[in-house]
Write a protein that holds these residues in place. Structure first.
Motif, PDB file in Angstrom:
ATOM      1  N   ASP A 146       0.806  -1.220   0.000  1.00 39.34           N
ATOM      2  CA  ASP A 146       0.000   0.000   0.000  1.00 39.34           C
ATOM      3  C   ASP A 146       0.843   1.276   0.000  1.00 39.34           C
ATOM      4  N   GLN A 147       2.052   1.221   0.555  1.00 41.58           N
ATOM      5  CA  GLN A 147       2.732   2.430   0.995  1.00 41.58           C
ATOM      6  C   GLN A 147       3.063   3.438  -0.108  1.00 41.58           C
ATOM      7  N   GLN A 148       3.683   2.981  -1.199  1.00 41.35           N
ATOM      8  CA  GLN A 148       4.047   3.951  -2.232  1.00 41.35           C
ATOM      9  C   GLN A 148       2.798   4.569  -2.860  1.00 41.35           C
ATOM     10  N   HIS A 149       1.715   3.808  -2.890  1.00 41.89           N
ATOM     11  CA  HIS A 149       0.476   4.304  -3.486  1.00 41.89           C
ATOM     12  C   HIS A 149      -0.261   5.239  -2.529  1.00 41.89           C
ATOM     13  N   GLU A 150      -0.095   4.999  -1.229  1.00 44.06           N
ATOM     14  CA  GLU A 150      -0.573   5.968  -0.254  1.00 44.06           C
ATOM     15  C   GLU A 150       0.079   7.325  -0.508  1.00 44.06           C
ATOM     16  N   ALA A 151       1.381   7.307  -0.771  1.00 43.05           N
ATOM     17  CA  ALA A 151       2.101   8.556  -1.030  1.00 43.05           C
ATOM     18  C   ALA A 151       1.570   9.258  -2.276  1.00 43.05           C
ATOM     19  N   MET A 152       1.250   8.492  -3.321  1.00 39.30           N
ATOM     20  CA  MET A 152       0.724   9.106  -4.532  1.00 39.30           C
ATOM     21  C   MET A 152      -0.693   9.615  -4.313  1.00 39.30           C
ATOM     22  N   GLY A 153      -1.474   8.931  -3.485  1.00 43.66           N
ATOM     23  CA  GLY A 153      -2.811   9.410  -3.154  1.00 43.66           C
ATOM     24  C   GLY A 153      -2.761  10.719  -2.386  1.00 43.66           C
ATOM     25  N   LYS A 154      -1.837  10.814  -1.434  1.00 45.83           N
ATOM     26  CA  LYS A 154      -1.692  12.065  -0.688  1.00 45.83           C
ATOM     27  C   LYS A 154      -1.192  13.180  -1.604  1.00 45.83           C
ATOM     28  N   TYR A 155      -0.269  12.844  -2.507  1.00 48.85           N
ATOM     29  CA  TYR A 155       0.235  13.837  -3.463  1.00 48.85           C
ATOM     30  C   TYR A 155      -0.911  14.369  -4.321  1.00 48.85           C
ATOM     31  N   ALA A 156      -1.777  13.478  -4.819  1.00 46.63           N
ATOM     32  CA  ALA A 156      -2.915  13.901  -5.640  1.00 46.63           C
ATOM     33  C   ALA A 156      -3.855  14.810  -4.850  1.00 46.63           C
ATOM     34  N   GLN A 157      -4.041  14.497  -3.573  1.00 47.41           N
ATOM     35  CA  GLN A 157      -4.883  15.329  -2.721  1.00 47.41           C
ATOM     36  C   GLN A 157      -4.273  16.718  -2.546  1.00 47.41           C
ATOM     37  N   GLN A 158      -2.958  16.748  -2.317  1.00 46.00           N
ATOM     38  CA  GLN A 158      -2.279  18.022  -2.117  1.00 46.00           C
ATOM     39  C   GLN A 158      -2.287  18.888  -3.379  1.00 46.00           C
ATOM     40  N   LYS A 159      -2.288  18.247  -4.552  1.00 49.54           N
ATOM     41  CA  LYS A 159      -2.284  18.993  -5.811  1.00 49.54           C
ATOM     42  C   LYS A 159      -3.670  19.473  -6.203  1.00 49.54           C
ATOM     43  N   GLY A 160      -4.658  19.080  -5.451  1.00 46.70           N
ATOM     44  CA  GLY A 160      -5.999  19.580  -5.697  1.00 46.70           C
ATOM     45  C   GLY A 160      -6.792  18.852  -6.758  1.00 46.70           C
ATOM     46  N   TYR A 161      -6.370  17.642  -7.148  1.00 49.74           N
ATOM     47  CA  TYR A 161      -7.160  16.872  -8.107  1.00 49.74           C
ATOM     48  C   TYR A 161      -8.466  16.441  -7.438  1.00 49.74           C
ATOM     49  N   LYS A 162      -9.564  16.608  -8.141  1.00 48.32           N
ATOM     50  CA  LYS A 162     -10.882  16.302  -7.579  1.00 48.32           C
ATOM     51  C   LYS A 162     -11.448  14.978  -8.076  1.00 48.32           C
ATOM     52  N   ARG A 163     -11.143  14.630  -9.321  1.00 45.86           N
ATOM     53  CA  ARG A 163     -11.745  13.442  -9.948  1.00 45.86           C
ATOM     54  C   ARG A 163     -10.629  12.606 -10.572  1.00 45.86           C
ATOM     55  N   VAL A 164     -10.391  11.394 -10.049  1.00 40.68           N
ATOM     56  CA  VAL A 164      -9.271  10.562 -10.488  1.00 40.68           C
ATOM     57  C   VAL A 164      -9.771   9.176 -10.873  1.00 40.68           C
ATOM     58  N   ALA A 165      -9.243   8.648 -11.978  1.00 40.53           N
ATOM     59  CA  ALA A 165      -9.521   7.276 -12.415  1.00 40.53           C
ATOM     60  C   ALA A 165      -8.335   6.390 -12.041  1.00 40.53           C
ATOM     61  N   LEU A 166      -8.606   5.174 -11.592  1.00 35.94           N
ATOM     62  CA  LEU A 166      -7.581   4.257 -11.098  1.00 35.94           C
ATOM     63  C   LEU A 166      -7.556   2.980 -11.938  1.00 35.94           C
ATOM     64  N   LEU A 167      -6.340   2.480 -12.239  1.00 31.69           N
ATOM     65  CA  LEU A 167      -6.194   1.214 -12.962  1.00 31.69           C
ATOM     66  C   LEU A 167      -5.032   0.416 -12.381  1.00 31.69           C
ATOM     67  N   ALA A 168      -5.195  -0.916 -12.339  1.00 31.45           N
ATOM     68  CA  ALA A 168      -4.150  -1.815 -11.860  1.00 31.45           C
ATOM     69  C   ALA A 168      -4.450  -3.223 -12.346  1.00 31.45           C
ATOM     70  N   PRO A 169      -3.435  -4.101 -12.401  1.00 33.43           N
ATOM     71  CA  PRO A 169      -3.690  -5.504 -12.744  1.00 33.43           C
ATOM     72  C   PRO A 169      -4.421  -6.212 -11.607  1.00 33.43           C
ATOM     73  N   ASN A 170      -5.201  -7.214 -11.948  1.00 34.62           N
ATOM     74  CA  ASN A 170      -6.057  -7.893 -10.987  1.00 34.62           C
ATOM     75  C   ASN A 170      -5.300  -9.018 -10.273  1.00 34.62           C
ATOM     76  N   TYR A 171      -4.465  -8.623  -9.324  1.00 35.15           N
ATOM     77  CA  TYR A 171      -3.836  -9.567  -8.393  1.00 35.15           C
ATOM     78  C   TYR A 171      -3.593  -8.797  -7.101  1.00 35.15           C
ATOM     79  N   GLN A 172      -3.051  -9.455  -6.090  1.00 34.90           N
ATOM     80  CA  GLN A 172      -3.052  -8.845  -4.763  1.00 34.90           C
ATOM     81  C   GLN A 172      -2.389  -7.475  -4.730  1.00 34.90           C
ATOM     82  N   ALA A 173      -1.197  -7.344  -5.295  1.00 39.75           N
ATOM     83  CA  ALA A 173      -0.508  -6.053  -5.235  1.00 39.75           C
ATOM     84  C   ALA A 173      -1.283  -4.972  -5.977  1.00 39.75           C
ATOM     85  N   GLY A 174      -1.972  -5.342  -7.067  1.00 36.76           N
ATOM     86  CA  GLY A 174      -2.783  -4.373  -7.790  1.00 36.76           C
ATOM     87  C   GLY A 174      -3.949  -3.882  -6.955  1.00 36.76           C
TER      88      GLY A 174
END
Length: 390
Positions: A146-174
């Motif tokens: 989770d950790q590096q993606h938590e950082a990117m989520g916080k970064y997106a929040q700080q940059k003021g993005y309001k509407r975000v689409a998410l994509l990842a492969p369908n396995y545990q890490a995704g």
């Protein structure tokens, strides 16, 4: 022939470090990773970084000669489990390291720790192992998923993005990548798309992205998946129009194939080639000299694994038979980490800073990751409280 050109073998490969090894090495290590297919660059960088770490320790670990037995899990959990059993039961390795993908790690985990073999992982980080399934025999020099993606989520929040689409492969890490992003992003999730592992074509998903008009897109696509997605995102005319945020997608394994296409893509993590500490400068310089390319974070955490092992074994006099003493030595391992400050949490996952990086042009005309800001100082994973280790 370079190490990258050596075919990944299902059978073990014994490699001499420096001079020829004696018939029976003092420390026997199994290296199990994804070394073939679209994800093979991850395992190869983990391996190259680990081997460079042994070189940096003088070709030994804790003063003891080392023998490496290498196996390719082919990104198939059952293949990984069979390989792990071989390494433990036939090759009798004392340490098992590597592990590129979380689905493979989960398949081998119980067999390894139940055998009393030290499991030192330098990429995959499933939440269960960080929490209720933690083990005194398990250590990670990378992260919990989770950790590096938590950082990117916080970064997106700080940059003021309001509407975000998410994509990842369908396995545990995704799945854990998107969980991590959503933990700190407070805006609207327009879509949460899971694609097949090693899917080559993302045209349908990218068309859907264009139609939804997001403020930004976040992706987790390691290895060849990332190369394909970023190229197709660029070909669709979205690069530079809709900010692309990522985790484990633009790095030393993919930037050589992406080059200018990836300029401006953001990523996050605890390590980048430009971190200004002496250990990192030396690591990047030596890696480039030996392998002719810039290291990725997979290589960096492989290198730290060897350094941590070296410090722990030096503290135990090169012995692994007293498991409690070795665990305590690993927990206290003092070594010059490439990420700067390093310490193991109670669950044996690292606590470290997390940064936001941007793909930029380097002085030589290529592309690299440049650190832009510290998103989290001394960041702990969200599951360590469920681990009963002290």
């Amino acid at each position: 022939m370079t190490l990258r050109a050596i075919p990944a073998l299902a059978a073990g490969v014994c490699l001499a470090l420096g001079a020829a090894l004696p018939a029976q090495a003092d420390i026997k290590i199994g290296f199990l990773a994804t070394l073939s297919g679209p994800g093979g660059t991850l395992g190869q960088d983990q391996y190259d970084g680990f081997m460079l770490g042994i070189d940096a320790a003088g070709g030994k670990l804790g003063g003891q000669a080392v023998q490496i037995v290498r196996e390719d899990d082919q990104l198939k959990p059952e293949v990984g489990r069979q390989a792990a059993k071989k390494l433990i039961e036939r090759d009798r390795v004392q340490v098992l390291t590597g592990l590129s993908f979380s689905n493979v790690l989960m398949a081998v985990y119980r067999d390894v720790v139940n055998s009393g073999t030290v499991l030192l992982v330098n990429n995959a980080g499933p939440s269960q192992i960080a929490g209720e399934m933690c083990s005194p025999f398990y250590f990670s020099t990378s992260w919990q998923n989770d950790q590096q993606h938590e950082a990117m989520g916080k970064y997106a929040q700080q940059k003021g993005y309001k509407r975000v689409a998410l994509l990842a492969p369908n396995y545990q890490a995704g799945r854990e990548a998107l969980i991590g992003f959503k933990r700190y992003f407070e805006g609207e999730i327009l879509s949460e798309t899971y694609t097949q592992v090693n899917q080559p074509d993302y045209s349908v998903e990218i068309t859907q992205l264009r139609n939804s008009n997001p403020d930004a897109v976040f992706i987790f696509y390691p290895g060849g998946m990332g190369v394909n997605f970023v190229k197709q995102y660029h070909q669709a005319g979205m690069m530079g129009k809709v900010p692309l945020l990522s985790g484990s997608t633009v790095d030393g394994t993919t930037l050589p194939a992406l080059q200018d296409i990836a300029l401006g893509v953001m990523s996050a993590g605890p390590w980048s080639p430009d971190l200004p500490n002496p250990a990192n400068r030396s690591f990047v310089e030596q890696f480039r000299k030996k392998y002719g390319r810039t290291p990725s974070h997979y290589a960096a955490y492989g290198y730290d694994s060897a350094q941590a092992l070296n410090a722990a074994l030096a503290a135990t006099g090169g012995r692994l038979d007293d498991k409690k003493a070795f665990e305590q030595a690993m927990v206290k391992a003092n070594f010059p980490s490439v990420r700067g400050g390093f310490r193991f949490n109670n669950n044996h996952f690292p606590v470290s800073n997390y940064y936001a990086f941007e793909v930029v042009r380097d002085p030589a005309g290529g592309v690299t990751l440049a650190t832009r800001e510290t998103v989290f100082p001394d960041h702990q994973d969200p599951y360590h409280g469920k681990c009963k280790l002290k």
